[in-house]
Write a protein that holds these residues in place. Sequence first.
Motif, PDB file in Angstrom:
ATOM      1  N   TYR A 174     -11.605  12.584 -12.168  1.00 47.82           N
ATOM      2  CA  TYR A 174     -11.024  13.744 -12.833  1.00 47.82           C
ATOM      3  C   TYR A 174     -11.605  13.908 -14.244  1.00 47.82           C
ATOM      4  CZ  TYR A 174      -7.504  17.070 -14.459  1.00 47.82           C
ATOM      5  OH  TYR A 174      -6.872  18.166 -14.972  1.00 47.82           O
ATOM      6  N   TYR A 175     -11.782  12.815 -14.918  1.00 47.29           N
ATOM      7  CA  TYR A 175     -12.318  12.842 -16.284  1.00 47.29           C
ATOM      8  C   TYR A 175     -13.692  13.518 -16.335  1.00 47.29           C
ATOM      9  CZ  TYR A 175     -14.005  11.205 -20.798  1.00 47.29           C
ATOM     10  OH  TYR A 175     -14.527  11.148 -22.059  1.00 47.29           O
TER      11      TYR A 175
ATOM     12  N   PHE B  42      -3.480  12.382 -17.814  1.00 47.44           N
ATOM     13  CA  PHE B  42      -3.842  13.800 -17.783  1.00 47.44           C
ATOM     14  C   PHE B  42      -2.580  14.650 -17.761  1.00 47.44           C
ATOM     15  CE2 PHE B  42      -6.989  11.330 -15.346  1.00 47.44           C
ATOM     16  CZ  PHE B  42      -8.075  11.469 -16.196  1.00 47.44           C
TER      17      PHE B  42
ATOM     18  N   THR C 197      -9.354  11.591  -0.489  1.00 45.51           N
ATOM     19  CA  THR C 197      -9.616  10.337  -1.201  1.00 45.51           C
ATOM     20  C   THR C 197      -9.343   9.089  -0.371  1.00 45.51           C
ATOM     21  OG1 THR C 197      -7.403  10.353  -2.155  1.00 45.51           O
ATOM     22  CG2 THR C 197      -9.179  11.369  -3.462  1.00 45.51           C
TER      23      THR C 197
ATOM     24  N   VAL D 135      -7.397  22.276 -10.571  1.00 42.92           N
ATOM     25  CA  VAL D 135      -7.057  21.136  -9.713  1.00 42.92           C
ATOM     26  C   VAL D 135      -5.555  21.046  -9.499  1.00 42.92           C
ATOM     27  CG1 VAL D 135      -7.037  18.599  -9.570  1.00 42.92           C
ATOM     28  CG2 VAL D 135      -9.100  19.799 -10.336  1.00 42.92           C
TER      29      VAL D 135
ATOM     30  N   LEU E 102      -2.462  17.986 -15.772  1.00 46.09           N
ATOM     31  CA  LEU E 102      -2.755  17.985 -14.341  1.00 46.09           C
ATOM     32  C   LEU E 102      -1.567  18.542 -13.564  1.00 46.09           C
ATOM     33  CD1 LEU E 102      -4.617  17.188 -11.974  1.00 46.09           C
ATOM     34  CD2 LEU E 102      -3.623  14.894 -12.098  1.00 46.09           C
TER      35      LEU E 102
ATOM     36  N   LEU F 127     -14.878  15.886 -14.323  1.00 48.09           N
ATOM     37  CA  LEU F 127     -14.930  17.283 -13.892  1.00 48.09           C
ATOM     38  C   LEU F 127     -15.046  18.199 -15.105  1.00 48.09           C
ATOM     39  CD1 LEU F 127     -12.097  17.383 -11.198  1.00 48.09           C
ATOM     40  CD2 LEU F 127     -14.570  17.499 -10.788  1.00 48.09           C
TER      41      LEU F 127
ATOM     42  N   LEU G 160      -1.304   9.147 -13.355  1.00 48.30           N
ATOM     43  CA  LEU G 160      -2.139  10.326 -13.560  1.00 48.30           C
ATOM     44  C   LEU G 160      -1.562  11.219 -14.659  1.00 48.30           C
ATOM     45  CD1 LEU G 160      -3.016  11.141  -9.859  1.00 48.30           C
ATOM     46  CD2 LEU G 160      -4.629  10.446 -11.645  1.00 48.30           C
TER      47      LEU G 160
ATOM     48  N   ALA H 160     -17.732  13.989  -8.838  1.00 51.21           N
ATOM     49  CA  ALA H 160     -17.359  14.948  -9.887  1.00 51.21           C
ATOM     50  C   ALA H 160     -18.570  15.802 -10.267  1.00 51.21           C
ATOM     51  CB  ALA H 160     -16.815  14.216 -11.108  1.00 51.21           C
TER      52      ALA H 160
ATOM     53  N   LYS I 149     -11.037  21.468 -13.917  1.00 48.50           N
ATOM     54  CA  LYS I 149      -9.783  20.726 -14.134  1.00 48.50           C
ATOM     55  C   LYS I 149      -8.585  21.667 -14.156  1.00 48.50           C
ATOM     56  CE  LYS I 149     -11.689  16.946 -16.825  1.00 48.50           C
ATOM     57  NZ  LYS I 149     -11.794  16.355 -18.165  1.00 48.50           N
TER      58      LYS I 149
ATOM     59  N   CYS J 273      -3.105  18.267  -7.584  1.00 47.40           N
ATOM     60  CA  CYS J 273      -3.112  16.927  -7.013  1.00 47.40           C
ATOM     61  C   CYS J 273      -1.903  16.734  -6.103  1.00 47.40           C
ATOM     62  CB  CYS J 273      -3.093  15.902  -8.143  1.00 47.40           C
ATOM     63  SG  CYS J 273      -3.153  14.200  -7.572  1.00 47.40           S
TER      64      CYS J 273
END
Length: 159
Positions: A4-5, A35, A60, A15, A38, A7, A31, A112, A12, A17
């Motif tokens: 994620y970092y 973030f 994932t 996104v 997020l 992207l 997470l 990413a 971002k 999740c």
Amino acid sequence: ISFYYHLDDAIKNKVVCRPGYNFGWEERSRLQDNFPDLKFDNGKKQLNKIRKNYSLIVETCNQTTLLESLLTNRPTVVFWDTTLWELSASAKPYITELQNVGIFFSDPIKIAEHINKISLNIDEWWSQPSIQNIRKKFCNQFAFSDDNWRKIWKQNLVS
């Protein structure tokens, strides 16, 4: 987290999740700590009902949701640590082919970067014959689907 970092910020912001079952790993909390912006899906709707709402699915882990995403032909990329998810010898060539066409990754930074690269033309990327051929080949082996599935199962079980 490193996925994620890496992207692009514009990605971002899009996104959403959906962590899997909480096995005590507190993924969502970790997470959110890293973030705070997020967004999370509440997990109340079945994935097969909401997949169409997203331009790209990132799987994932090696589970049914991966097979469903590929089988429904939704643009999908896959990323997992191959030291944690063991593959059968018969599956390895298929995963290698998915890797060769940019569907499977074992490195969070590389996936990413790939998403950053295809983000403006996801459907164009996904519709490439090389990607579709490998997707179909993988699905025929691991996620076979047919309207006449009962007949096919019966034939295979009886023979």
